[in-house]
Write an enzyme that holds these catalytic residues in place. Structure first.
Site, PDB file in Angstrom:
ATOM      1  N   TYR A 136      50.167  36.028  28.599  1.00  0.00           N
ATOM      2  CA  TYR A 136      49.955  36.256  30.026  1.00  0.00           C
ATOM      3  C   TYR A 136      48.560  35.809  30.467  1.00  0.00           C
ATOM      4  O   TYR A 136      48.334  35.530  31.640  1.00  0.00           O
ATOM      5  CB  TYR A 136      50.116  37.743  30.367  1.00  0.00           C
ATOM      6  CG  TYR A 136      51.534  38.179  30.631  1.00  0.00           C
ATOM      7  CD1 TYR A 136      52.508  38.066  29.651  1.00  0.00           C
ATOM      8  CD2 TYR A 136      51.905  38.717  31.856  1.00  0.00           C
ATOM      9  CE1 TYR A 136      53.808  38.482  29.885  1.00  0.00           C
ATOM     10  CE2 TYR A 136      53.199  39.131  32.101  1.00  0.00           C
ATOM     11  CZ  TYR A 136      54.146  39.013  31.108  1.00  0.00           C
ATOM     12  OH  TYR A 136      55.428  39.421  31.353  1.00  0.00           O
ATOM     13  N   LYS A 187      56.644  38.269  15.951  1.00  0.00           N
ATOM     14  CA  LYS A 187      57.361  37.153  15.318  1.00  0.00           C
ATOM     15  C   LYS A 187      56.427  36.542  14.277  1.00  0.00           C
ATOM     16  O   LYS A 187      55.995  35.382  14.398  1.00  0.00           O
ATOM     17  CB  LYS A 187      57.769  36.127  16.378  1.00  0.00           C
ATOM     18  CG  LYS A 187      58.960  36.539  17.224  1.00  0.00           C
ATOM     19  CD  LYS A 187      60.304  36.450  16.497  1.00  0.00           C
ATOM     20  CE  LYS A 187      60.745  35.005  16.309  1.00  0.00           C
ATOM     21  NZ  LYS A 187      62.023  34.942  15.530  1.00  0.00           N
ATOM     22  N   ASP A 220      63.044  39.594  17.679  1.00  0.00           N
ATOM     23  CA  ASP A 220      64.445  39.282  17.996  1.00  0.00           C
ATOM     24  C   ASP A 220      65.372  40.330  17.383  1.00  0.00           C
ATOM     25  O   ASP A 220      66.348  40.774  18.001  1.00  0.00           O
ATOM     26  CB  ASP A 220      64.824  37.860  17.550  1.00  0.00           C
ATOM     27  CG  ASP A 220      64.498  37.582  16.090  1.00  0.00           C
ATOM     28  OD1 ASP A 220      63.732  38.350  15.471  1.00  0.00           O
ATOM     29  OD2 ASP A 220      65.017  36.586  15.547  1.00  0.00           O
ATOM     30  N   ASP A 244      57.403  43.071  27.664  1.00  0.00           N
ATOM     31  CA  ASP A 244      58.016  42.869  28.974  1.00  0.00           C
ATOM     32  C   ASP A 244      59.531  42.779  28.824  1.00  0.00           C
ATOM     33  O   ASP A 244      60.290  43.449  29.521  1.00  0.00           O
ATOM     34  CB  ASP A 244      57.458  41.575  29.592  1.00  0.00           C
ATOM     35  CG  ASP A 244      58.040  41.299  30.968  1.00  0.00           C
ATOM     36  OD1 ASP A 244      58.152  42.246  31.761  1.00  0.00           O
ATOM     37  OD2 ASP A 244      58.391  40.137  31.234  1.00  0.00           O
ATOM     38  N   ASP A 248      62.628  45.921  29.482  1.00  0.00           N
ATOM     39  CA  ASP A 248      63.723  45.752  30.448  1.00  0.00           C
ATOM     40  C   ASP A 248      65.063  46.039  29.779  1.00  0.00           C
ATOM     41  O   ASP A 248      65.948  46.674  30.352  1.00  0.00           O
ATOM     42  CB  ASP A 248      63.762  44.310  30.993  1.00  0.00           C
ATOM     43  CG  ASP A 248      63.072  44.182  32.347  1.00  0.00           C
ATOM     44  OD1 ASP A 248      62.072  44.879  32.560  1.00  0.00           O
ATOM     45  OD2 ASP A 248      63.531  43.366  33.173  1.00  0.00           O
TER      46      ASP A 248
HETATM   47  C1  IPM Z   1      56.589  43.987  34.584  1.00  0.00           C
HETATM   48  C2  IPM Z   1      56.830  42.804  35.464  1.00  0.00           C
HETATM   49  C3  IPM Z   1      55.553  41.967  35.551  1.00  0.00           C
HETATM   50  C4  IPM Z   1      55.246  41.474  34.150  1.00  0.00           C
HETATM   51  C5  IPM Z   1      55.584  40.813  36.552  1.00  0.00           C
HETATM   52  C6  IPM Z   1      55.936  41.261  37.947  1.00  0.00           C
HETATM   53  C7  IPM Z   1      54.266  40.058  36.569  1.00  0.00           C
HETATM   54  O1  IPM Z   1      57.909  42.074  34.994  1.00  0.00           O
HETATM   55  O2  IPM Z   1      55.675  44.771  34.870  1.00  0.00           O
HETATM   56  O3  IPM Z   1      57.343  44.175  33.623  1.00  0.00           O
HETATM   57  O4  IPM Z   1      55.797  40.460  33.700  1.00  0.00           O
HETATM   58  O5  IPM Z   1      54.410  42.098  33.494  1.00  0.00           O
HETATM   59 MG    MG Z   2      58.972  43.007  33.394  1.00  0.00          MG
END
Ligand code: IPM
Ligand code: MG
Length: 350
Positions: A136, A187, A220, A244, A248
């Site tokens: 990032y 990884k 993975d 990230d 999710d």
């Molecule tokens: C998160 C989001 C952010 C990230 C984006 C909006 C920059 O997806 O907080 O998970 O990738 O960190």
């Molecule tokens: Mg995210």
């Protein structure tokens, strides 16, 4: 001094943070709350997703709570002025390197998961995502035109010993207060940064946390194990990008991305940054359909981790659980409550 700085941001951000404000005004009326533009909304008003004034206000507050940033409206904006760039700068400037993302399945929501009830009921995973390093932020990063036509894009994944160690320390400390188990995901089979990650975690574990159970797992495989047998996990520490993605995935296990809060913490005594892990959801923005619980639970984390109000945090958590038990469901959870009505349900339970 401001206790809580609200940064509603874009898309559904203003709708969900409005419910946080209602809850805060009921539960903790003594808190001094301030609100500022952030992300695309700030870019539209002031030409920058994060103005110097807002950054200064964030550093001066006890806690910062963000709604969401970004949306198709700003897709054409220069990268450094995009809403997401504002968020990354805020994280970096606040030095909140450890992002706690609990994936917790509320009992009444076990049916809302795409997995069978027995796999998710009682699920309680804590992700510790490194938040201020890795791909990032790594330099160089650019897109260049090639003389022979086409382009070349470069991102850089970079980690230092110190960066890996400080975030791993947070994971080990948390595990000691939970079920005493850490999975470290990287990884190391293909990446140099993965190799160093494994080495540093192993060293730190040996030196200071040998009492905690540690397992290294390839990222993975972690993704696969999360849907195969999610309850094997307690704390998962991982880098910025894998964190990230995996968080999710884990969020969906618990029923909805609309449920999961996060806390980004840095050095003790400095303000934490609290964000629902969902995005700005432009497809449903402005329609009153968004689930405000991820934002409300982010406030619950702020009460606990930055505002020194664990009792109120417990009350809020119980109220959310009670509202869900009573059947309160927004659309993402298969119900038909609006954002405001879900806020009402939490207030009623409080
Ligand atoms: C998160 C989001 C952010 C990230 C984006 C909006 C920059 O997806 O907080 O998970 O990738 O960190
Ligand atoms: Mg995210």
């Amino acid at each position: 001094m401001t206790d809580l700085l609200l940064l509603p941001g874009d898309g559904i951000g203003p709708e969900v943070t409005a419910q946080v404000r209602r809850v805060a005004e009921r539960l903790t009326p003594v808190l001094k709350i301030e609100e500022r533009l952030f992300g695309g909304a700030s870019y539209d008003a002031d030409g920058s997703p994060l103005t110097d004034e807002t950054l200064a206000a964030a550093k001066a507050a006890k806690a910062v709570l963000m709604g969401a940033v970004g949306g198709p409206k700003w897709a054409g904006v220069a990268r450094d002025k995009r809403p997401e760039a504002g968020l990354l700068r805020l994280r970096a400037e606040m030095e909140v390197f450890a992002n706690l993302r609990p994936a917790l399945c509320f009992g009444p929501l076990a049916e809302a998961s795409s997995l069978k009830r027995e796999f998710v009921e009682g699920l309680d995973i804590m992700f510790v995502r490194e938040l201020t390093g890795g791909v990032y932020f790594g330099q160089p990063r650019f897109i260049e035109a090639l003389p022979e036509g086409g382009k070349r894009a470069v991102d850089t994944q970079v980690y230092t010993t110190a960066e890996i160690e400080r975030v791993s320390r947070v994971a080990f400390e948390l595990a000691r207060k939970r079920r005493n188990k850490v999975h470290s995901a990287e990884k190391s089979n293909v990446m140099e940064s993965g190799l160093l990650w494994r080495e540093v975690v192993t060293d730190l574990h040996k030196r200071e946390y040998a009492d905690v159970e540690l397992e290294h797992i390839l990222a993975d495989n972690a993704a696969m194990q999360l849907v195969k047998n999610p309850k094997q996990f307690d704390v998962i520490v991982t880098d910025n990008l894998f964190g990230d993605i995996l968080s999710d995935e884990a969020a969906q296990l618990t029923g909805s991305l609309g449920m999961l809060p996060s806390a980004a913490l840095g050095v003790a005594g400095k303000p934490g940054l609290y964000e629902p892990i969902h995005g700005s959801a432009p497809d449903i923005a402005g329609q009153g359909l968004a689930n405000p619980l991820a934002a409300i639970l982010s406030f619950e984390m702020a009460l606990r981790w930055s505002l020194g109000r664990a009792t109120e945090a417990d009350r809020l958590f119980a109220a959310v659980d009670k509202a869900l038990s009573a059947g309160a469901r927004t659309r993402d959870l298969g119900g038909d409550l609006s954002t405001v009505q879900m806020g009402d349900a939490v207030l009623a339970a409080l």
